[in-house]
Design a protein around this motif. Sequence first.
Motif, PDB file in Angstrom:
ATOM      1  N   GLY A  49      -1.757  17.348  -5.327  1.00 57.71           N
ATOM      2  CA  GLY A  49      -1.908  16.832  -6.742  1.00 57.71           C
ATOM      3  C   GLY A  49      -2.233  15.487  -7.076  1.00 57.71           C
ATOM      4  O   GLY A  49      -1.777  14.725  -6.101  1.00 57.71           O
ATOM      5  N   GLY A  50      -2.272  15.124  -8.487  1.00 58.76           N
ATOM      6  CA  GLY A  50      -2.580  13.887  -8.618  1.00 58.76           C
ATOM      7  C   GLY A  50      -2.438  13.284  -9.912  1.00 58.76           C
ATOM      8  O   GLY A  50      -1.996  14.372 -10.652  1.00 58.76           O
ATOM      9  N   VAL A  51      -2.629  12.087 -10.407  1.00 62.96           N
ATOM     10  CA  VAL A  51      -2.104  11.593 -11.648  1.00 62.96           C
ATOM     11  C   VAL A  51      -3.177  12.309 -12.750  1.00 62.96           C
ATOM     12  O   VAL A  51      -2.448  12.418 -13.643  1.00 62.96           O
ATOM     13  N   GLU A  63      -5.461   8.509   1.195  1.00 61.32           N
ATOM     14  CA  GLU A  63      -5.750   7.825   0.127  1.00 61.32           C
ATOM     15  C   GLU A  63      -4.380   7.931  -0.594  1.00 61.32           C
ATOM     16  O   GLU A  63      -3.892   8.904  -0.832  1.00 61.32           O
ATOM     17  N   HIS A  64      -4.096   6.866  -1.487  1.00 63.16           N
ATOM     18  CA  HIS A  64      -3.016   6.654  -2.169  1.00 63.16           C
ATOM     19  C   HIS A  64      -1.445   6.762  -1.240  1.00 63.16           C
ATOM     20  O   HIS A  64      -0.806   5.743  -1.528  1.00 63.16           O
ATOM     21  N   ALA A  65      -1.231   7.719  -0.605  1.00 61.58           N
ATOM     22  CA  ALA A  65      -0.305   7.866   0.381  1.00 61.58           C
ATOM     23  C   ALA A  65       1.222   7.580  -0.245  1.00 61.58           C
ATOM     24  O   ALA A  65       2.216   6.951   0.347  1.00 61.58           O
ATOM     25  N   MET A 108      -4.400   2.297   0.055  1.00 63.41           N
ATOM     26  CA  MET A 108      -3.440   2.495  -1.058  1.00 63.41           C
ATOM     27  C   MET A 108      -3.800   1.521  -2.276  1.00 63.41           C
ATOM     28  O   MET A 108      -3.812   0.252  -2.236  1.00 63.41           O
ATOM     29  N   ASP A 109      -4.134   2.134  -3.366  1.00 67.34           N
ATOM     30  CA  ASP A 109      -4.477   1.445  -4.652  1.00 67.34           C
ATOM     31  C   ASP A 109      -3.361   1.164  -5.480  1.00 67.34           C
ATOM     32  O   ASP A 109      -3.207   1.433  -6.457  1.00 67.34           O
ATOM     33  N   ILE A 110      -2.599   0.008  -4.706  1.00 63.76           N
ATOM     34  CA  ILE A 110      -1.521  -0.306  -5.538  1.00 63.76           C
ATOM     35  C   ILE A 110      -1.706  -1.225  -6.814  1.00 63.76           C
ATOM     36  O   ILE A 110      -0.462  -1.530  -7.361  1.00 63.76           O
ATOM     37  N   GLU A 150       5.802   8.147 -12.703  1.00 56.84           N
ATOM     38  CA  GLU A 150       6.582   8.522 -11.324  1.00 56.84           C
ATOM     39  C   GLU A 150       6.244   7.881 -10.394  1.00 56.84           C
ATOM     40  O   GLU A 150       6.875   7.819  -9.096  1.00 56.84           O
ATOM     41  N   VAL A 151       4.858   7.599 -10.224  1.00 54.73           N
ATOM     42  CA  VAL A 151       4.388   7.197  -8.926  1.00 54.73           C
ATOM     43  C   VAL A 151       4.126   5.468  -8.594  1.00 54.73           C
ATOM     44  O   VAL A 151       4.198   5.130  -7.358  1.00 54.73           O
ATOM     45  N   GLY A 152       4.014   4.721  -9.676  1.00 54.67           N
ATOM     46  CA  GLY A 152       3.783   3.491  -9.430  1.00 54.67           C
ATOM     47  C   GLY A 152       4.412   2.675  -8.662  1.00 54.67           C
ATOM     48  O   GLY A 152       3.984   2.123  -7.641  1.00 54.67           O
ATOM     49  N   SER A 166      -9.116   0.613  -3.843  1.00 50.79           N
ATOM     50  CA  SER A 166      -9.041   0.007  -5.289  1.00 50.79           C
ATOM     51  C   SER A 166      -8.655   1.331  -6.175  1.00 50.79           C
ATOM     52  O   SER A 166      -7.865   1.259  -7.085  1.00 50.79           O
ATOM     53  N   ASP A 167      -9.536   2.244  -5.954  1.00 57.65           N
ATOM     54  CA  ASP A 167      -9.760   3.537  -6.842  1.00 57.65           C
ATOM     55  C   ASP A 167     -10.221   2.783  -8.085  1.00 57.65           C
ATOM     56  O   ASP A 167     -10.182   3.265  -9.379  1.00 57.65           O
ATOM     57  N   ALA A 168     -11.375   1.807  -7.933  1.00 58.41           N
ATOM     58  CA  ALA A 168     -12.005   1.379  -9.028  1.00 58.41           C
ATOM     59  C   ALA A 168     -13.014   2.520  -9.873  1.00 58.41           C
ATOM     60  O   ALA A 168     -13.454   3.295  -8.929  1.00 58.41           O
ATOM     61  N   GLY A 169     -12.785   2.536 -11.115  1.00 54.77           N
ATOM     62  CA  GLY A 169     -13.240   3.844 -11.779  1.00 54.77           C
ATOM     63  C   GLY A 169     -11.985   4.333 -12.603  1.00 54.77           C
ATOM     64  O   GLY A 169     -12.058   4.806 -13.765  1.00 54.77           O
ATOM     65  N   VAL A 170     -10.767   3.995 -11.752  1.00 54.39           N
ATOM     66  CA  VAL A 170      -9.541   4.429 -12.616  1.00 54.39           C
ATOM     67  C   VAL A 170      -9.183   2.923 -13.313  1.00 54.39           C
ATOM     68  O   VAL A 170      -8.622   3.064 -14.449  1.00 54.39           O
ATOM     69  N   TYR A 171      -9.728   1.847 -12.656  1.00 58.44           N
ATOM     70  CA  TYR A 171      -9.827   0.600 -13.419  1.00 58.44           C
ATOM     71  C   TYR A 171     -11.087   0.008 -13.338  1.00 58.44           C
ATOM     72  O   TYR A 171     -11.949   0.609 -12.579  1.00 58.44           O
TER      73      TYR A 171
END
Length: 420
Positions: free
Chosen positions: A206-208, A261-263, A283-285, A310-312, A333-338
């Motif tokens: 699952g995901g955010v 991804e994310h991990a 990891m998109d930290i 929960e995850v940050g 980075s998962d740019a698109g989320v930022y």
Amino acid sequence: MLLLAALLGSAAPLAAETQVITAARMVDVLTGRMVAAPVVVVNDGRIIAAGPAGSIAVPAGARAIDLGDLTILPGLIDMHVHLTSDPRLGGDRQLRYVRSFQAVIGVAHAAQTLAAGFTTVRNVGSDGYDDLALKQGIEGGYVPGPRIVAATHAMGATGGHCDTNQYPAEFDFPRPGIADGPDAIRGKVRELHRRGAEVIKFCATGGVFSSGTSLGAQQYSQAEMDALVAEAHMLGMKVAAHAHGNSGINSALRAGVDTIEHASFADSTSFELARKSGAWFSMDIYNDDYILAEGAKNGVPEENLAKEREVGLKQRQTFQAAHKAGVKMVFGSDAGVYPHGQNARQFAKMTEWGMTPLEAIQAATVNAGEALGRSADVGAIAVGRFADIIAVRGDPLADVSILLSVPVVIKGGNLVKDTR
Ligand code: ARG
């Protein structure tokens, strides 16, 4: 000046001739050393010689690009972007736009990404083959942008993170990346490959930003992941697994994925599995800061913001532990989320959580090139590779945040940005 190639509408590379690039310093990401007074000779978009002045024979009649007192380093690589997404269109806001809108904003985001010094990106999920359209537009010289390694549709299980769960059946959306069971999954991998995917992205947990999924829940069985990875590898594609939860991460690693991804909830077993298989963590930290500050304003539902809380912090702690345990890292980075073009904000987070500036830069250059399987082309200023080079003011090995401002970008030997 800015993004010349696009303004000229040039479909052909601007520079097929020989060029000589000089600067005050060069970060050699292969040796980890700073080279004084570097000379880089470029022919037909590729590097044919690179080293300190004096060690390199400069061909007569070459065009000179002297970057003065700037520091050069390889074009940056972001292993996790969604060029066709805008973080400001959270929740249902995206429903106000026609399908092709995503491709249109992708054009703007690609330009912003390149101007930020990212000359290669891996686009890990978009709709309607928009990533391929962008890639074709960029490679054809119609619009400026980075080199794109495209996943096309993200794969995943029915009802999982890569599905669309928030609407009643009457308002359902086709999700062409969804497949269940080993056989259907193999078929989907083949189909995406046939359409032009160069990497397979799938959702292992699952995901955010999905509805009705929990971060920890695994979403493909071991047998399903085994089939997916075997098929993709047989076709010569790498595999990227979206995975927050521990069991999904470990199953994906056992299946032999190339990047996690994310991990977020990886543990010492995951670190051991990754070290054994050679998998990379991406990891998109940085994201957490942006999502918690802007999410509500952007229309992100509370369900998703609660999962982010929960995850940050946990993800950052895992990043630190994984790095300490010797897990290999790439920059994602998962740019698109930022916001696109701000990709480099993550560098300072990476050093805050345990990396040296050099390690963070290597994650976004030499490591990423290797994880893509494209070390022959990208990831270092080295003979044979594309002349993808950026220049910054100051010493990024002392302060990695100077990568936030990139006045010069060269892609394939073309000076695509020069705001010195
Ligand atoms: N695309 C990811 C997801 O929905 C984004 C996670 C962002 N949060 C974070 N802490 N990295 O799961």
